[in-house]
Design an enzyme around this catalytic site. Structure first.
Site, PDB file in Angstrom:
ATOM      1  N   HIS A   1       0.803  -1.230   0.000  1.00  0.00           N
ATOM      2  CA  HIS A   1       0.000   0.000   0.000  1.00  0.00           C
ATOM      3  C   HIS A   1       0.835   1.278   0.000  1.00  0.00           C
ATOM      4  CE1 HIS A   1      -2.491  -3.178   1.899  1.00  0.00           C
ATOM      5  NE2 HIS A   1      -3.482  -2.640   1.213  1.00  0.00           N
TER       6      HIS A   1
ATOM      7  N   ASP B   1      33.779 -30.234  16.661  1.00  0.00           N
ATOM      8  CA  ASP B   1      34.059 -31.512  16.021  1.00  0.00           C
ATOM      9  C   ASP B   1      35.182 -31.428  14.992  1.00  0.00           C
ATOM     10  OD1 ASP B   1      34.012 -33.922  14.699  1.00  0.00           O
ATOM     11  OD2 ASP B   1      31.835 -34.035  14.574  1.00  0.00           O
TER      12      ASP B   1
ATOM     13  N   HIS C   1      35.707 -35.376  12.956  1.00  0.00           N
ATOM     14  CA  HIS C   1      35.162 -35.896  11.703  1.00  0.00           C
ATOM     15  C   HIS C   1      36.059 -35.605  10.507  1.00  0.00           C
ATOM     16  CE1 HIS C   1      34.199 -31.694  10.911  1.00  0.00           C
ATOM     17  NE2 HIS C   1      33.873 -31.999   9.688  1.00  0.00           N
TER      18      HIS C   1
ATOM     19  N   ASP D   1      29.736 -32.470   4.140  1.00  0.00           N
ATOM     20  CA  ASP D   1      28.968 -32.121   5.343  1.00  0.00           C
ATOM     21  C   ASP D   1      27.478 -32.079   5.023  1.00  0.00           C
ATOM     22  OD1 ASP D   1      31.050 -31.586   7.394  1.00  0.00           O
ATOM     23  OD2 ASP D   1      31.677 -30.050   5.972  1.00  0.00           O
TER      24      ASP D   1
ATOM     25  N   HIS E   1      36.192 -35.883   5.425  1.00  0.00           N
ATOM     26  CA  HIS E   1      36.804 -35.048   4.393  1.00  0.00           C
ATOM     27  C   HIS E   1      38.062 -35.675   3.783  1.00  0.00           C
ATOM     28  CE1 HIS E   1      33.846 -32.150   5.423  1.00  0.00           C
ATOM     29  NE2 HIS E   1      34.353 -31.869   6.608  1.00  0.00           N
TER      30      HIS E   1
END
Lengths: 437, 174
Positions: free
Chosen positions: A103, A205, A208, A354, A213
Site C-alpha cells: 500500500h 568436532d 570428523h 557435510d 573429508h
C-alpha cells in the site's frame, strides 16, 4: 511442555535426537534462543555508505541492516507495520527509503514512518505516524567489524556477551592493523538438517575431519605427495565458554598448510601476524574452527565465516562469506576467495560432504525408535580443565565433545529460562506488550 | 515488424557445435570426469558467480563480478583437483553416485576469429540416494576454441538461475 532434561543429559554425555526434530522444541528455540541472543547480522564492509543495506534474518525473522544518514548502523524488522508485508525485497543494495509494495507506507533509513498514502482522506490525519515505524532491533553493536544484533534491550554489551570466544575471534579478525573486510557476494544454500548439527560441529568436532573429508585432504595435497605418509595431527585443544567454542591443532602449519599451497600458507603464517597475535594464539588458535553461540561460525585457516539460519527443525539455510585482511594485496585476497569456494560453500571439496551427512542424519532422526536411542557426546568427559595457563574457558583435547557439551549446556540453560515479562519475543506475555516499537 | 537479431547460421557449424555440447553432456552424465577434463583447454576459466536479488534500479549488479564470491571459479588445476576428489572413492557426496541427465538447448553461436562464442541453456536433473532431487537450470556462455584435436572449451561462465542454491551441495559440473 516437553521435558528437556529427559532428552539432554550432559553430565552423562548423552542426548536424544529429539532435539533435532521436535516442532515444539524448535518453536521454543525461536523464542528463547533467537529472540534474546546476540546474533550475527553483517560485516561492516557490506555497508560502505549511507543508504547501504543488506537483508538478513534473526532466526526466522527477516531484518534489514542499514547504514543510516549519520553513518551509524541500525537494524529493523523487515515487515510493514500496516499489513506486515516485507518492505525490502532486495538482498543487498543502496536506497533512500523503504517503501512497502503493498500500500506504499514508506519508511526512512532509521525505520521511521515518513509517508502514508491517502493520509488525509483515509486516516483523516489521525494516524500517529511516530508510533508506527518499523520495529527496531533495540541493540546493534559491532565487534571488530562484525555487526551483531539482539532483541533483548537489556542484554549485556556484545563484547561482554561474546566473552572468552573473542580469544579465538581475534585470531580471525585482528591479524593485521587494518582489520578485515568480506569479499562481495554471498554463497547461500539449503541443507536438509537441523541448524544445531552445523553449529555444534563447528564448535567442537575436528574428529570428523579426516574421515568425512578424506577425499578433500587427498585431492588438495600437493601433486605427487605420498598420501600413505600423510600424518594427521593429534595434538590440539578445544575450548568452550558460554555456549561458544572452538578447536585447533597445536601445529597450525601441519596438514592444514599443505592444502593451502605455498602462497596462502605464507600469508597464513606471516611472521608479522605471528608477532601481532603472540605465540599462544599464533601457535594453534589461529587455525581454529569455531562457533559463536548460537549460529555464527568461522574457520580461521580457510578464511570462511557463515551463519546457519534455522528453517524449521529439518532445514537450515547457510550464508557464507570469505573474510580477508583489508591490508593484504589484491592478489592474496583473490587467492583466499578462490580457495574458500574450492573448499567450503556448496561446491566446496570439503563442505559437499557435510551437506551429505547432515541431510541423511536428519532423515534417520525422524524415526520413532531412533529417537529412543541416545547419541554419544562423551568424548573426553571428565578430563576438562578450567585453569589452563594459556587458554580461557573450559579446555579439553581437540578430539573431544567439550564444546558440543558446552553448546548444549548453554542451549539448555536458555531453553529452560522464560524471557522476562514484557521482553520482546516473550510468547506467553505477548498480550501485555505495547503496540509501539 | 520488428525482428530480433539472428544471423542465418551455417548449418554445418551449428550441427558441429551442438554435437560437441551433446557429447560433453553425455560424457558428464556417464561420469567420465577425467575424459571431460580433456575437453578443456590448458588455460580454461570455469566460472559460476553467485547472484543476488537486486531492485530493478540496481539490476546490473545482480551477478557477482570477477573478484566476488563464486560457486566455481576454477582453472584446469583446480578442476583436476575436484576430479581427483571424486576419484578418491571417499567423496561421500558422490558415493553412492548420483544419476544425472543434462539437457542442452538454445545453442547460439557467434564466430570470433579462431574461437566461437557459444551460448546455451542447460538443465541438469540430479537424483541421488532415495529422495534427493536437485534441478539446476543455467545459462552458459562458452568460448570454444579450434585445436588440432577438435573443439575445446576455453572458457565457460555458468549463470545458475538461483540465488539461494536449493540443494545441500553442488557435486555436479555444468
Amino acid at each position: 511442555m516437553i521435558d528437556l532434561d529427559e532428552h539432554v543429559d550432559l553430565e552423562r554425555g548423552v542426548m536424544s535426537r529429539k532435539v533435532f526434530v521436535d516442532d515444539d522444541i524448535y518453536r521454543l528455540e525461536l523464542e528463547r534462543i533467537f529472540s534474546r541472543s546476540w546474533l550475527f547480522l553483517a560485516h561492516e564492509s557490506q555497508l560502505p555508505k549511507s543508504g547501504s543495506f543488506v537483508s538478513t534474518y534473526m532466526g526466522e525473522d527477516p531484518v534489514i541492516v542499514v547504514r543510516r544518514s549519520d553513518g551509524s548502523i541500525g537494524a529493523v524488522l523487515n515487515s510493514c507495520r500496516h499489513r506486515g508485508m516485507k518492505v525490502c525485497r532486495a538482498d543487498v543494495g543502496t536506497t533512500r527509503a523503504f517503501r512497502c509494495s503493498y500500500h506504499g507506507w514508506t519508511y526512512g533509513l532509521d525505520g521511521d514512518l515518513v509517508s502514508v498514502p491517502n493520509m488525509a482522506e483515509g486516516y483523516r490525519n489521525e494516524l500517529d505516524m511516530s508510533r508506527w515505524g518499523l520495529l527496531r532491533v533495540p541493540r546493534v553493536e559491532s565487534y571488530k567489524g562484525l555487526i551483531f544484533g539482539t532483541w533483548d534491550a537489556e542484554a549485556q554489551p556484545v563484547e561482554e556477551a561474546l566473552g572468552d570466544i573473542t580469544f579465538l575471534l581475534d585470531t580471525f579478525l585482528d591479524r593485521r592493523p587494518g582489520g578485515t573486510e568480506v569479499i562481495g557476494g554471498v554463497q547461500k544454500w539449503v541443507m536438509g538438517g537441523n541448524w544445531k548439527l552445523a553449529a555444534e560441529q563447528f564448535a567442537s568436532d575436528m574428529y570428523h575431519s579426516f574421515l568425512l573429508h578424506a577425499s578433500a585432504w587427498q585431492a588438495l595435497a600437493p601433486e605427487g605427495a605420498d598420501l600413505s605418509e600423510m600424518v594427521f595431527p593429534s595434538v590440539g585443544s578445544q575450548m568452550t565458554s558460554q555456549g561458544s567454542g572452538g578447536g585447533w591443532f597445536h601445529d597450525p602449519t601441519g596438514a592444514g598448510s599443505a592444502v593451502l599451497g605455498p602462497v596462502l600458507a605464507a600469508d597464513f603464517t606471516d611472521p608479522a601476524v605471528w608477532e601481532r597475535l603472540g605465540e599462544v594464539k599464533a601457535g594453534g588458535p589461529i587455525g581454529c574452527h569455531a562457533t559463536v553461540f548460537p549460529n555464527f561460525s568461522f574457520l580461521g585457516a580457510f578464511r570462511v565465516l557463515r551463519v546457519w539460519h534455522p528453517r524449521g527443525p529439518h532445514e537450515m539455510e547457510v550464508w557464507s562469506w570469505t573474510l580477508v585482511d583489508k591490508d593484504q594485496s589484491p592478489e592474496i585476497k583473490d587467492a583466499w576467495r578462490r580457495f574458500a569456494s574450492m573448499t567450503f560453500g556448496p561446491t566446496g571439496t570439503f563442505e559437499q560432504d557435510d551437506g551429505e551427512i547432515w541431510t541423511d542424519l536428519q532423515r534417520v532422526s525422524r524415526g520413532h525408535i531412533a529417537q529412543t536411542v541416545d547419541l554419544n557426546y562423551q568424548m573426553g568427559i571428565g578430563h576438562e580443565v578450567t585453569d589452563h595457563p594459556d587458554y580461557p574457558g573450559r579446555i579439553n583435547h581437540v578430539y573431544s565433545d567439550n564444546a558440543a557439551r558446552g553448546f548444549y549446556e548453554r542451549w539448555l540453560e536458555l531453553m529452560k529460562t522464560p524471557l522476562r515479562p514484557g521482553q520482546r519475543g516473550n510468547a506467553t506475555a505477548r498480550a501485555g506488550q505495547e503496540v509501539t516499537r | 515488424m520488428n525482428t530480433i537479431p539472428h544471423a542465418a547460421m551455417d548449418p554445418a557449424l551449428q550441427l558441429e557445435v551442438e554435437q560437441f555440447l551433446y557429447a560433453e553432456a553425455e560424457l558428464l552424465d556417464a561420469r567420465g570426469f577425467r575424459e571431460w577434463l580433456g575437453l578443456l583447454t590448458e588455460d580454461v576459466r570455469y566460472w559460476m558467480p553467485t547472484r543476488a536479488n537486486r531492485s530493478i534500479r540496481e539490476y546490473a549488479l545482480e551477478v557477482a563480478g570477477p573478484g566476488e564470491m563464486a560457486h566455481y571459479d576454477d582453472d584446469l588445476g583446480s578442476l583436476t583437483t575436484r576430479v581427483r576428489r571424486i576419484e578418491s572413492n571417499q567423496a561421500w557426496s558422490e558415493d553412492p553416485p548420483s544419476r544425472t541427465r543434462r539437457f542442452v538447448t538454445n545453442v547460439r553461436i557467434k564466430p570470433d576469429g579462431s574461437e566461437l562464442a557459444v551460448r546455451s541453456s542447460l538443465l541438469v536433473y540430479q537424483h541421488r540416494l532415495e529422495r534427493e532431487v536437485n534441478v539446476f537450470a543455467a545459462g552458459r556462455q562458452d568460448v570454444l576454441r579450434r585445436t588440432h584435436d577438435g573443439l575445446r572449451i576455453a572458457s565457460r561462465k555458468v549463470l545458475l538461475d538461483q540465488t539461494v542454491v536449493l540443494a545441500n551441495n553442488i557435486s555436479v559440473f555444468f
